[in-house]
Write a protein that holds these residues in place. Structure first.
Motif, PDB file in Angstrom:
ATOM      1  N   ALA A  56      -8.778   3.916 -12.702  1.00 32.13           N
ATOM      2  CA  ALA A  56      -9.320   3.796 -11.351  1.00 32.13           C
ATOM      3  C   ALA A  56     -10.367   4.872 -11.086  1.00 32.13           C
ATOM      4  CB  ALA A  56      -8.196   3.909 -10.324  1.00 32.13           C
ATOM      5  N   VAL A  57     -11.426   4.457 -10.433  1.00 32.34           N
ATOM      6  CA  VAL A  57     -12.440   5.372  -9.927  1.00 32.34           C
ATOM      7  C   VAL A  57     -12.250   5.377  -8.412  1.00 32.34           C
ATOM      8  CG1 VAL A  57     -14.920   5.807  -9.709  1.00 32.34           C
ATOM      9  CG2 VAL A  57     -14.015   4.773 -11.809  1.00 32.34           C
ATOM     10  N   LEU A  58     -11.980   6.554  -7.860  1.00 30.63           N
ATOM     11  CA  LEU A  58     -11.689   6.627  -6.420  1.00 30.63           C
ATOM     12  C   LEU A  58     -12.928   7.002  -5.616  1.00 30.63           C
ATOM     13  CD1 LEU A  58      -8.263   8.507  -6.232  1.00 30.63           C
ATOM     14  CD2 LEU A  58      -8.727   6.139  -6.833  1.00 30.63           C
ATOM     15  N   ARG A  59     -12.908   6.614  -4.357  1.00 35.00           N
ATOM     16  CA  ARG A  59     -13.869   7.180  -3.403  1.00 35.00           C
ATOM     17  C   ARG A  59     -13.182   8.428  -2.894  1.00 35.00           C
ATOM     18  NH1 ARG A  59     -14.518   1.734  -2.116  1.00 35.00           N
ATOM     19  NH2 ARG A  59     -16.615   0.969  -2.449  1.00 35.00           N
ATOM     20  N   HIS A  60     -13.626   9.585  -3.419  1.00 33.86           N
ATOM     21  CA  HIS A  60     -12.833  10.801  -3.185  1.00 33.86           C
ATOM     22  C   HIS A  60     -12.706  11.146  -1.710  1.00 33.86           C
ATOM     23  CE1 HIS A  60     -16.686  12.891  -3.086  1.00 33.86           C
ATOM     24  NE2 HIS A  60     -16.974  12.351  -4.235  1.00 33.86           N
ATOM     25  N   HIS A  61     -13.736  10.814  -0.934  1.00 36.99           N
ATOM     26  CA  HIS A  61     -13.664  11.121   0.494  1.00 36.99           C
ATOM     27  C   HIS A  61     -12.506  10.357   1.141  1.00 36.99           C
ATOM     28  CE1 HIS A  61     -14.844  11.468   4.715  1.00 36.99           C
ATOM     29  NE2 HIS A  61     -15.502  12.541   4.337  1.00 36.99           N
ATOM     30  N   ASN A  62     -12.406   9.064   0.810  1.00 37.33           N
ATOM     31  CA  ASN A  62     -11.326   8.245   1.380  1.00 37.33           C
ATOM     32  C   ASN A  62      -9.955   8.647   0.838  1.00 37.33           C
ATOM     33  OD1 ASN A  62     -13.481   6.986   2.488  1.00 37.33           O
ATOM     34  ND2 ASN A  62     -13.167   5.002   1.520  1.00 37.33           N
ATOM     35  N   ALA A  63      -9.946   9.279  -0.330  1.00 37.23           N
ATOM     36  CA  ALA A  63      -8.676   9.695  -0.923  1.00 37.23           C
ATOM     37  C   ALA A  63      -8.230  11.058  -0.400  1.00 37.23           C
ATOM     38  CB  ALA A  63      -8.801   9.722  -2.444  1.00 37.23           C
TER      39      ALA A  63
ATOM     40  N   SER B  33       8.303  -3.825  -7.836  1.00 37.15           N
ATOM     41  CA  SER B  33       8.134  -5.069  -8.584  1.00 37.15           C
ATOM     42  C   SER B  33       6.654  -5.200  -8.950  1.00 37.15           C
ATOM     43  CB  SER B  33       8.578  -6.261  -7.735  1.00 37.15           C
ATOM     44  OG  SER B  33       7.631  -6.489  -6.705  1.00 37.15           O
ATOM     45  N   GLU B  34       6.388  -6.062  -9.932  1.00 33.86           N
ATOM     46  CA  GLU B  34       5.004  -6.264 -10.368  1.00 33.86           C
ATOM     47  C   GLU B  34       4.143  -6.717  -9.182  1.00 33.86           C
ATOM     48  OE1 GLU B  34       4.595  -9.302 -13.336  1.00 33.86           O
ATOM     49  OE2 GLU B  34       2.656  -8.567 -14.016  1.00 33.86           O
ATOM     50  N   GLN B  35       4.680  -7.644  -8.389  1.00 34.29           N
ATOM     51  CA  GLN B  35       3.938  -8.154  -7.243  1.00 34.29           C
ATOM     52  C   GLN B  35       3.648  -7.050  -6.222  1.00 34.29           C
ATOM     53  OE1 GLN B  35       2.561 -11.282  -7.133  1.00 34.29           O
ATOM     54  NE2 GLN B  35       1.451 -10.350  -5.414  1.00 34.29           N
ATOM     55  N   GLU B  36       4.639  -6.171  -6.009  1.00 34.61           N
ATOM     56  CA  GLU B  36       4.412  -5.065  -5.062  1.00 34.61           C
ATOM     57  C   GLU B  36       3.285  -4.150  -5.542  1.00 34.61           C
ATOM     58  OE1 GLU B  36       8.625  -3.973  -2.885  1.00 34.61           O
ATOM     59  OE2 GLU B  36       8.509  -3.706  -5.055  1.00 34.61           O
ATOM     60  N   VAL B  37       3.226  -3.899  -6.857  1.00 29.91           N
ATOM     61  CA  VAL B  37       2.154  -3.054  -7.398  1.00 29.91           C
ATOM     62  C   VAL B  37       0.805  -3.737  -7.167  1.00 29.91           C
ATOM     63  CG1 VAL B  37       1.147  -2.068  -9.504  1.00 29.91           C
ATOM     64  CG2 VAL B  37       3.610  -1.881  -9.098  1.00 29.91           C
ATOM     65  N   VAL B  38       0.730  -5.030  -7.477  1.00 31.55           N
ATOM     66  CA  VAL B  38      -0.520  -5.774  -7.280  1.00 31.55           C
ATOM     67  C   VAL B  38      -0.941  -5.710  -5.804  1.00 31.55           C
ATOM     68  CG1 VAL B  38      -1.559  -8.079  -7.326  1.00 31.55           C
ATOM     69  CG2 VAL B  38      -0.202  -7.283  -9.279  1.00 31.55           C
ATOM     70  N   ASP B  39       0.024  -5.911  -4.903  1.00 32.94           N
ATOM     71  CA  ASP B  39      -0.287  -5.873  -3.467  1.00 32.94           C
ATOM     72  C   ASP B  39      -0.791  -4.494  -3.040  1.00 32.94           C
ATOM     73  OD1 ASP B  39       0.511  -8.483  -3.300  1.00 32.94           O
ATOM     74  OD2 ASP B  39       2.481  -8.066  -2.438  1.00 32.94           O
ATOM     75  N   ARG B  40      -0.120  -3.466  -3.531  1.00 31.45           N
ATOM     76  CA  ARG B  40      -0.530  -2.107  -3.148  1.00 31.45           C
ATOM     77  C   ARG B  40      -1.915  -1.767  -3.697  1.00 31.45           C
ATOM     78  NH1 ARG B  40       3.322   1.943  -1.515  1.00 31.45           N
ATOM     79  NH2 ARG B  40       5.327   1.007  -1.012  1.00 31.45           N
ATOM     80  N   VAL B  41      -2.170  -2.131  -4.947  1.00 32.84           N
ATOM     81  CA  VAL B  41      -3.490  -1.851  -5.532  1.00 32.84           C
ATOM     82  C   VAL B  41      -4.558  -2.620  -4.742  1.00 32.84           C
ATOM     83  CG1 VAL B  41      -4.944  -2.061  -7.596  1.00 32.84           C
ATOM     84  CG2 VAL B  41      -2.573  -1.317  -7.833  1.00 32.84           C
ATOM     85  N   GLY B  42      -4.249  -3.851  -4.373  1.00 29.95           N
ATOM     86  CA  GLY B  42      -5.175  -4.647  -3.558  1.00 29.95           C
ATOM     87  C   GLY B  42      -5.466  -3.957  -2.233  1.00 29.95           C
ATOM     88  N   ARG B  43      -4.416  -3.425  -1.612  1.00 26.10           N
ATOM     89  CA  ARG B  43      -4.605  -2.723  -0.328  1.00 26.10           C
ATOM     90  C   ARG B  43      -5.436  -1.456  -0.489  1.00 26.10           C
ATOM     91  NH1 ARG B  43       0.774  -3.675   1.024  1.00 26.10           N
ATOM     92  NH2 ARG B  43       1.363  -1.514   0.655  1.00 26.10           N
ATOM     93  N   LEU B  44      -5.185  -0.710  -1.580  1.00 25.14           N
ATOM     94  CA  LEU B  44      -5.936   0.526  -1.818  1.00 25.14           C
ATOM     95  C   LEU B  44      -7.419   0.226  -2.078  1.00 25.14           C
ATOM     96  CD1 LEU B  44      -3.259   2.354  -3.999  1.00 25.14           C
ATOM     97  CD2 LEU B  44      -4.077   3.127  -1.752  1.00 25.14           C
ATOM     98  N   LYS B  45      -7.672  -0.933  -2.656  1.00 27.27           N
ATOM     99  CA  LYS B  45      -9.071  -1.347  -2.850  1.00 27.27           C
ATOM    100  C   LYS B  45      -9.702  -1.722  -1.505  1.00 27.27           C
ATOM    101  CE  LYS B  45      -9.388  -3.062  -7.548  1.00 27.27           C
ATOM    102  NZ  LYS B  45      -9.731  -4.234  -8.363  1.00 27.27           N
ATOM    103  N   GLU B  46      -8.960  -2.508  -0.734  1.00 23.34           N
ATOM    104  CA  GLU B  46      -9.480  -2.922   0.578  1.00 23.34           C
ATOM    105  C   GLU B  46      -9.747  -1.723   1.473  1.00 23.34           C
ATOM    106  OE1 GLU B  46      -6.932  -5.866   2.452  1.00 23.34           O
ATOM    107  OE2 GLU B  46      -7.145  -7.100   0.633  1.00 23.34           O
ATOM    108  N   ALA B  47      -8.880  -0.720   1.365  1.00 24.08           N
ATOM    109  CA  ALA B  47      -9.029   0.475   2.202  1.00 24.08           C
ATOM    110  C   ALA B  47     -10.170   1.367   1.711  1.00 24.08           C
ATOM    111  CB  ALA B  47      -7.721   1.258   2.218  1.00 24.08           C
ATOM    112  N   GLY B  48     -10.783   0.990   0.587  1.00 23.55           N
ATOM    113  CA  GLY B  48     -11.921   1.763   0.090  1.00 23.55           C
ATOM    114  C   GLY B  48     -11.517   3.040  -0.625  1.00 23.55           C
TER     115      GLY B  48
END
Lengths: 154, 152
Positions: A56-63, B33-48
């Motif tokens: 993963a490459v993070l946006r460090h500001h958001n992290a 669970s695998e699904q929970e990891v996928v959901d969390r990673v998806g959320r972390l992406k959406e949150a930028g």
């Protein structure tokens, strides 16, 4: 050297990995090989130093790492390796380089510091300046991010 | 972000499982669970928070040339000049900074000649002078951010 197959793998890996249950399946089918072979190809790029890491490459500001400073240093020639090793030892320092100095440009060493507080940055800069006895340095903070992307090589 | 998110972010950055089902491996490590990891990673992406998951390449090993560039740009002209600089695909980072040299960007190109050509083109179009500071030695490139460790 790099082969065509390397380039195809790199082209895919410089993208964002899909959130599929088997995220390497698509790449395997494009290359006409198994997922195990794709994973071996990734490990191989890493072993050859072409890929620094996969992840993963993070946006460090958001992290939460909201302070990011670039520090430019004028380090005497005979001290650059010591300075580079010392700067590199800080977890908060992500990049450290010796750079060319155009005429009239005093700074030859550069480091990037990321931290959650401004005090951490000040503490690290002071520690480096004292340890190396460097007097001429400048901290430049980022005011605004104008662009931040990953390089697309192929 | 909670404790599990931070744990996941550390694994994703530092030891991404190179396996056919990487999310399942992370699930096992974190007790989700695998699904929970996928959901969390998806959320972390959406949150930028996660910009991308993929390979981080060494431009030098790939035979590319890169340099750090600085320019002095009048306050009112920053958006125009930044637009011209950012239009170049080899410019990956561009920051406004609190220095007399207020615009700092990185340029990566297939060769030094091409990099110089890009810079000349930008200089002429923007009406600025660019200082190019290519690295002569790399002491560290390690861009991972420890999430579980609150000390930093």
């Amino acid at each position: 050297m790099m082969g065509e197959r390397d380039k195809i793998v790199i082209k895919k890996l410089q993208d964002d990995l899909p959130l599929d249950r088997e995220p390497f399946r698509q790449l395997a089918s494009e290359l006409g090989c198994s997922q195990e072979e794709v994973i071996q190809a990734i490990e191989d790029l890493s072993r050859r130093g072409i890929m620094r890491r996969f992840g993963a490459v993070l946006r460090h500001h958001n992290a939460g790492y909201i302070y990011n400073a670039m520090v430019m240093w004028e380090v005497p020639e005979e001290k650059v390796d010591e300075a580079g090793a010392y700067m590199a030892s800080f977890r908060e320092i992500s990049h450290c380089y010796l750079r060319e100095t155009p005429p009239g440009w005093p700074y030859n060493m550069y480091c990037m510091i990321h931290a959650r507080t401004e005090a951490t940055i000040a503490r690290i800069v002071t520690a480096i300046a004292e340890k190396l006895g460097v007097k001429n340095y400048k901290i430049v903070n980022s005011v605004r991010e104008l662009k931040k992307t990953s390089m697309v090589y192929f | 972000m909670d404790e599990k998110d931070r744990e996941i972010l550390d694994i994703l950055q530092q030891e991404f499982p190179l396996a056919a089902r990487p999310w399942a491996v992370i699930a096992e490590k974190t007790g989700l669970s695998e699904q929970e990891v996928v959901d969390r990673v998806g959320r972390l992406k959406e949150a930028g928070i996660i910009r991308r998951i993929g390979g981080v390449f060494d431009s030098r090993s790939l035979g590319f040339y890169s340099t750090l560039c600085a320019a002095r740009v009048p306050e009112g002209d920053i958006d125009r000049v930044a637009g011209l600089i950012n239009a170049c695909s080899g410019v990956t980072h561009n920051y406004l900074r609190d220095d007399e040299y207020n615009l700092w960007f990185t340029l990566t190109a297939p060769s030094e000649i091409e990099a110089r050509e890009y810079l000349t083109t930008i200089e002429e179009a923007a009406g600025i002078t660019i200082v190019s500071l290519p690295a002569t030695k790399v002491y560290k490139i390690q861009v991972t951010f420890a999430m579980g460790d609150e000390q930093i």
